[in-house]
Design a protein around this motif. Sequence first.
Motif, PDB file in Angstrom:
ATOM      1  N   ILE A  65       0.879  -1.167   0.000  1.00 17.12           N
ATOM      2  CA  ILE A  65       0.000   0.000   0.000  1.00 17.12           C
ATOM      3  C   ILE A  65       0.914   1.214   0.000  1.00 17.12           C
ATOM      4  O   ILE A  65       1.813   1.332   0.844  1.00 17.12           O
ATOM      5  N   ILE A  66       0.709   2.083  -0.975  1.00 15.84           N
ATOM      6  CA  ILE A  66       1.507   3.297  -1.052  1.00 15.84           C
ATOM      7  C   ILE A  66       0.608   4.498  -0.825  1.00 15.84           C
ATOM      8  O   ILE A  66      -0.617   4.413  -0.955  1.00 15.84           O
ATOM      9  N   GLU A  67       1.211   5.617  -0.459  1.00 15.44           N
ATOM     10  CA  GLU A  67       0.453   6.852  -0.300  1.00 15.44           C
ATOM     11  C   GLU A  67       1.178   7.970  -1.026  1.00 15.44           C
ATOM     12  O   GLU A  67       2.408   8.016  -1.059  1.00 15.44           O
ATOM     13  N   ILE A  68       0.363   8.862  -1.634  1.00 12.99           N
ATOM     14  CA  ILE A  68       0.880   9.952  -2.449  1.00 12.99           C
ATOM     15  C   ILE A  68       0.699  11.259  -1.683  1.00 12.99           C
ATOM     16  O   ILE A  68      -0.418  11.594  -1.279  1.00 12.99           O
ATOM     17  N   GLY A  69       1.813  11.971  -1.499  1.00 14.08           N
ATOM     18  CA  GLY A  69       1.772  13.234  -0.776  1.00 14.08           C
ATOM     19  C   GLY A  69       2.043  14.412  -1.693  1.00 14.08           C
ATOM     20  O   GLY A  69       2.784  14.295  -2.667  1.00 14.08           O
ATOM     21  N   MET A  70       1.430  15.551  -1.355  1.00 13.85           N
ATOM     22  CA  MET A  70       1.611  16.809  -2.096  1.00 13.85           C
ATOM     23  C   MET A  70       1.802  17.943  -1.107  1.00 13.85           C
ATOM     24  O   MET A  70       1.158  17.980  -0.058  1.00 13.85           O
ATOM     25  N   ASP A  71       2.683  18.866  -1.472  1.00 14.61           N
ATOM     26  CA  ASP A  71       2.871  20.114  -0.741  1.00 14.61           C
ATOM     27  C   ASP A  71       2.953  21.246  -1.746  1.00 14.61           C
ATOM     28  O   ASP A  71       3.486  21.055  -2.853  1.00 14.61           O
ATOM     29  N   VAL A  72       2.487  22.411  -1.369  1.00 11.16           N
ATOM     30  CA  VAL A  72       2.616  23.585  -2.224  1.00 11.16           C
ATOM     31  C   VAL A  72       3.990  24.192  -2.000  1.00 11.16           C
ATOM     32  O   VAL A  72       4.398  24.437  -0.863  1.00 11.16           O
ATOM     33  N   VAL A  73       4.706  24.429  -3.094  1.00 11.28           N
ATOM     34  CA  VAL A  73       6.000  25.105  -3.045  1.00 11.28           C
ATOM     35  C   VAL A  73       5.774  26.607  -3.188  1.00 11.28           C
ATOM     36  O   VAL A  73       6.323  27.398  -2.441  1.00 11.28           O
ATOM     37  N   LYS A  74       4.941  26.987  -4.170  1.00  6.67           N
ATOM     38  CA  LYS A  74       4.634  28.408  -4.359  1.00  6.67           C
ATOM     39  C   LYS A  74       3.436  28.588  -5.277  1.00  6.67           C
ATOM     40  O   LYS A  74       3.069  27.694  -6.039  1.00  6.67           O
ATOM     41  N   PHE A  75       2.850  29.762  -5.181  1.00  8.63           N
ATOM     42  CA  PHE A  75       1.780  30.175  -6.081  1.00  8.63           C
ATOM     43  C   PHE A  75       2.362  31.175  -7.064  1.00  8.63           C
ATOM     44  O   PHE A  75       3.040  32.128  -6.658  1.00  8.63           O
ATOM     45  N   GLY A  76       2.085  30.967  -8.357  1.00 12.42           N
ATOM     46  CA  GLY A  76       2.448  31.939  -9.378  1.00 12.42           C
ATOM     47  C   GLY A  76       1.199  32.710  -9.761  1.00 12.42           C
ATOM     48  O   GLY A  76       0.142  32.558  -9.143  1.00 12.42           O
ATOM     49  N   THR A  77       1.287  33.511 -10.794  1.00 10.72           N
ATOM     50  CA  THR A  77       0.141  34.301 -11.245  1.00 10.72           C
ATOM     51  C   THR A  77      -0.990  33.411 -11.753  1.00 10.72           C
ATOM     52  O   THR A  77      -2.144  33.599 -11.382  1.00 10.72           O
ATOM     53  N   ALA A  78      -0.638  32.442 -12.590  1.00  9.65           N
ATOM     54  CA  ALA A  78      -1.632  31.523 -13.154  1.00  9.65           C
ATOM     55  C   ALA A  78      -1.294  30.072 -12.820  1.00  9.65           C
ATOM     56  O   ALA A  78      -1.926  29.152 -13.322  1.00  9.65           O
ATOM     57  N   SER A  79      -0.302  29.879 -11.965  1.00  2.00           N
ATOM     58  CA  SER A  79       0.190  28.523 -11.690  1.00  2.00           C
ATOM     59  C   SER A  79       0.266  28.244 -10.198  1.00  2.00           C
ATOM     60  O   SER A  79       0.151  29.135  -9.370  1.00  2.00           O
ATOM     61  N   ILE A  80       0.483  26.981  -9.930  1.00  2.00           N
ATOM     62  CA  ILE A  80       0.805  26.521  -8.580  1.00  2.00           C
ATOM     63  C   ILE A  80       1.912  25.489  -8.754  1.00  2.00           C
ATOM     64  O   ILE A  80       1.850  24.639  -9.644  1.00  2.00           O
ATOM     65  N   THR A  81       2.946  25.604  -7.942  1.00  6.79           N
ATOM     66  CA  THR A  81       4.054  24.653  -7.989  1.00  6.79           C
ATOM     67  C   THR A  81       3.948  23.751  -6.773  1.00  6.79           C
ATOM     68  O   THR A  81       3.846  24.228  -5.641  1.00  6.79           O
ATOM     69  N   LEU A  82       3.968  22.455  -7.030  1.00 10.18           N
ATOM     70  CA  LEU A  82       3.809  21.445  -5.995  1.00 10.18           C
ATOM     71  C   LEU A  82       5.079  20.614  -5.853  1.00 10.18           C
ATOM     72  O   LEU A  82       5.902  20.562  -6.772  1.00 10.18           O
ATOM     73  N   ARG A  83       5.203  19.956  -4.739  1.00  9.34           N
ATOM     74  CA  ARG A  83       6.237  18.961  -4.482  1.00  9.34           C
ATOM     75  C   ARG A  83       5.504  17.678  -4.133  1.00  9.34           C
ATOM     76  O   ARG A  83       4.472  17.720  -3.463  1.00  9.34           O
ATOM     77  N   SER A  84       6.040  16.544  -4.589  1.00 10.60           N
ATOM     78  CA  SER A  84       5.366  15.275  -4.321  1.00 10.60           C
ATOM     79  C   SER A  84       6.342  14.237  -3.792  1.00 10.60           C
ATOM     80  O   SER A  84       7.519  14.222  -4.154  1.00 10.60           O
ATOM     81  N   GLU A  85       5.798  13.397  -2.933  1.00  7.26           N
ATOM     82  CA  GLU A  85       6.553  12.259  -2.422  1.00  7.26           C
ATOM     83  C   GLU A  85       5.584  11.087  -2.313  1.00  7.26           C
ATOM     84  O   GLU A  85       4.437  11.277  -1.919  1.00  7.26           O
ATOM     85  N   VAL A  86       6.051   9.937  -2.713  1.00  4.47           N
ATOM     86  CA  VAL A  86       5.254   8.714  -2.578  1.00  4.47           C
ATOM     87  C   VAL A  86       6.032   7.789  -1.656  1.00  4.47           C
ATOM     88  O   VAL A  86       7.244   7.627  -1.812  1.00  4.47           O
ATOM     89  N   ARG A  87       5.324   7.198  -0.713  1.00  5.99           N
ATOM     90  CA  ARG A  87       5.995   6.314   0.234  1.00  5.99           C
ATOM     91  C   ARG A  87       5.163   5.069   0.492  1.00  5.99           C
ATOM     92  O   ARG A  87       3.959   5.045   0.240  1.00  5.99           O
ATOM     93  N   ASN A  88       5.831   4.055   0.986  1.00  9.80           N
ATOM     94  CA  ASN A  88       5.159   2.837   1.409  1.00  9.80           C
ATOM     95  C   ASN A  88       4.413   3.162   2.702  1.00  9.80           C
ATOM     96  O   ASN A  88       5.000   3.686   3.646  1.00  9.80           O
ATOM     97  N   LYS A  89       3.126   2.905   2.727  1.00 14.42           N
ATOM     98  CA  LYS A  89       2.296   3.261   3.877  1.00 14.42           C
ATOM     99  C   LYS A  89       2.746   2.554   5.150  1.00 14.42           C
ATOM    100  O   LYS A  89       2.737   3.145   6.229  1.00 14.42           O
ATOM    101  N   MET A  90       3.149   1.322   5.044  1.00 16.94           N
ATOM    102  CA  MET A  90       3.468   0.532   6.228  1.00 16.94           C
ATOM    103  C   MET A  90       4.884   0.796   6.753  1.00 16.94           C
ATOM    104  O   MET A  90       5.092   0.876   7.951  1.00 16.94           O
ATOM    105  N   THR A  91       5.858   0.949   5.843  1.00 15.97           N
ATOM    106  CA  THR A  91       7.255   1.112   6.263  1.00 15.97           C
ATOM    107  C   THR A  91       7.716   2.564   6.258  1.00 15.97           C
ATOM    108  O   THR A  91       8.773   2.871   6.803  1.00 15.97           O
ATOM    109  N   ARG A  92       6.960   3.437   5.599  1.00 14.94           N
ATOM    110  CA  ARG A  92       7.292   4.865   5.424  1.00 14.94           C
ATOM    111  C   ARG A  92       8.510   5.075   4.515  1.00 14.94           C
ATOM    112  O   ARG A  92       9.041   6.177   4.407  1.00 14.94           O
ATOM    113  N   GLU A  93       8.995   4.024   3.864  1.00 15.14           N
ATOM    114  CA  GLU A  93      10.123   4.163   2.943  1.00 15.14           C
ATOM    115  C   GLU A  93       9.681   4.963   1.721  1.00 15.14           C
ATOM    116  O   GLU A  93       8.646   4.675   1.116  1.00 15.14           O
TER     117      GLU A  93
END
Length: 129
Positions: A65-93
């Motif tokens: 089981i994996i989980e997908i994470g998102m964070d906002v890096v910044k807002f632009g005028t017409a954009s949004i920049t995100l950061r993503s990380e995917v990890r194993n739900k059970m081990t957090r790797e």
Amino acid sequence: MRFHTRKWIKPQDLNPNGTLFGGRLLEWIDEEAALYAIIQLENPRTVTKFMSEIDFRSSATEGDIIEIGMDVVKFGTASITLRSEVRNKMTREVIISIDRIVMVALDDNGKAKPHGKTQVEFVKDRLKE
């Protein structure tokens, strides 16, 4: 980082090596980034413009089981920049990390449309009167 979506790795998600196919994982990340951006920018016409270097750090196998994470890096005028990380739900790797995903809000003619957003908003807060 907020982890919103979980996926259960099934046989159809595997490559010939028996591990999670990278293309499938990128499809899931792109969809999650689009959903996140659409909700933040309140514009269903939001598209992926750019993804920075993709760092595959480990893998997943059938039944994980994996989980997908998102964070906002910044807002632009017409954009949004995100950061993503995917990890194993059970081990957090960490399985994969992407430092920048740029999503752009479009108008009805497919041109970049300013959104006026400057910070993360939660839907529950928009509904309060």
